[in-house]
Design an enzyme around this catalytic site. Sequence first.
Site, PDB file in Angstrom:
ATOM      1  N   HIS A 185       0.817  -1.214   0.000  1.00  0.00           N
ATOM      2  CA  HIS A 185       0.000   0.000   0.000  1.00  0.00           C
ATOM      3  C   HIS A 185       0.851   1.264   0.000  1.00  0.00           C
ATOM      4  CE1 HIS A 185      -4.324  -1.350   0.996  1.00  0.00           C
ATOM      5  NE2 HIS A 185      -3.666  -2.353   0.441  1.00  0.00           N
ATOM      6  N   ASP A 186       2.071   1.174   0.499  1.00  0.00           N
ATOM      7  CA  ASP A 186       2.973   2.323   0.432  1.00  0.00           C
ATOM      8  C   ASP A 186       3.450   2.536  -1.002  1.00  0.00           C
ATOM      9  OD1 ASP A 186       4.710   4.428   1.332  1.00  0.00           O
ATOM     10  OD2 ASP A 186       6.380   3.001   1.241  1.00  0.00           O
TER      11      ASP A 186
ATOM     12  N   VAL B 109       1.334   4.269  -3.869  1.00  0.00           N
ATOM     13  CA  VAL B 109       0.964   5.688  -3.747  1.00  0.00           C
ATOM     14  C   VAL B 109       2.244   6.523  -3.737  1.00  0.00           C
ATOM     15  CG1 VAL B 109      -0.257   7.412  -2.392  1.00  0.00           C
ATOM     16  CG2 VAL B 109      -1.070   5.035  -2.406  1.00  0.00           C
TER      17      VAL B 109
ATOM     18  N   GLY C  42       5.036   5.951  -4.870  1.00  0.00           N
ATOM     19  CA  GLY C  42       6.259   5.172  -4.774  1.00  0.00           C
ATOM     20  C   GLY C  42       6.565   4.686  -3.374  1.00  0.00           C
TER      21      GLY C  42
ATOM     22  N   ASP D 292       8.085   5.190  -0.504  1.00  0.00           N
ATOM     23  CA  ASP D 292       8.727   6.324   0.162  1.00  0.00           C
ATOM     24  C   ASP D 292       8.252   6.510   1.594  1.00  0.00           C
ATOM     25  OD1 ASP D 292       6.146   7.143  -0.268  1.00  0.00           O
ATOM     26  OD2 ASP D 292       6.653   8.947  -1.419  1.00  0.00           O
TER      27      ASP D 292
ATOM     28  N   SER E  48       5.392   7.118   2.671  1.00  0.00           N
ATOM     29  CA  SER E  48       4.364   8.152   2.829  1.00  0.00           C
ATOM     30  C   SER E  48       3.159   7.639   3.608  1.00  0.00           C
ATOM     31  CB  SER E  48       3.924   8.679   1.457  1.00  0.00           C
ATOM     32  OG  SER E  48       3.366   7.640   0.665  1.00  0.00           O
TER      33      SER E  48
END
Length: 305
Positions: free
Chosen positions: A69-70, A73, A75, A77, A79
């Site tokens: 899931h990271d 979205v 890449g 990173d 986020s």
Amino acid sequence: MRSFRVTVTALCCAMVVLGVLPLSLDAQLDPSFYRKTCPNVHSIVLQVVSSVAQKDPRMLASLVRLHFHDCFVQGCDASILLNNTATIVSEQQALPNNNSIRGLDVVNQIKTAVENICPGVVSCADILTLAAEISSVLAGGPCWKVPLGRRDSLTANRTLANQNLPAPFFNLTQLKAAFKVQGLNTTDLVALSDTISIVNKFSSDQKAFFDSFVASMIKMGNIGVLTGTKGEIRKQCNFVNKKSAELDIAGVASKESSAEGGQSIIQKGAMGFQDLEEDRNPETKKLHDMLVISQPPQWDGIGWK
């Protein structure tokens, strides 16, 4: 004894290169990136993940899913780890994530352990990627040499999370489209997703599946990575460093104020990791794991079985 074998296997995977597979699609990522600056990072991550898995075997699949899931979205990173602030709209409350993703607290535990040994060196994005690989191994799946050197984002994107993350009700055509946006093909889709039932060589050839799974995980782990001087190495995975500095300052002020009043302050900072977890909405929704992974082993109090 089984626990010892699993640990040895995971450590061996950190040292052995799988020659038939590409190490990285990004020349700036390198499995030996932390060889001089934090040589024990893999062992530290392994120790935390294996400890958590003894109490909650489902966490292994959850960490792989969190990595997935990271990466989908903006890449890989980290986020997805960012909390809401005055300037950050967290991806954690996006529809595919809200009350569904698990493992945020585990990543925080790993980050704390790593920072104690190698402060300011290892990114949260790399920690999450390593945790996904180690989770695969501990769950009885394959291991691989993880390309490292990612940096952490300064932003999150909830709108993109709602747009890019495949929904559980997606049909095959929609899933193919969602994976294509990320540069992933149908083979990657079959290797990574448990939402489709396709009869092919994977059903009877574990080696073929493992090889494809590893290649697809490495490929996914290289989506949109930040390297060089892009992004930052976060001190806390839930906040960008500017916010972490504000929390540290607030913590010092709070400590001085309490000292004047004769009160002792145990935790450093306005919000410690425990506070952050308590502030997060309860994760009560039943997890629908999007990724294929072997059934997690059961811990019988002595070893894995």
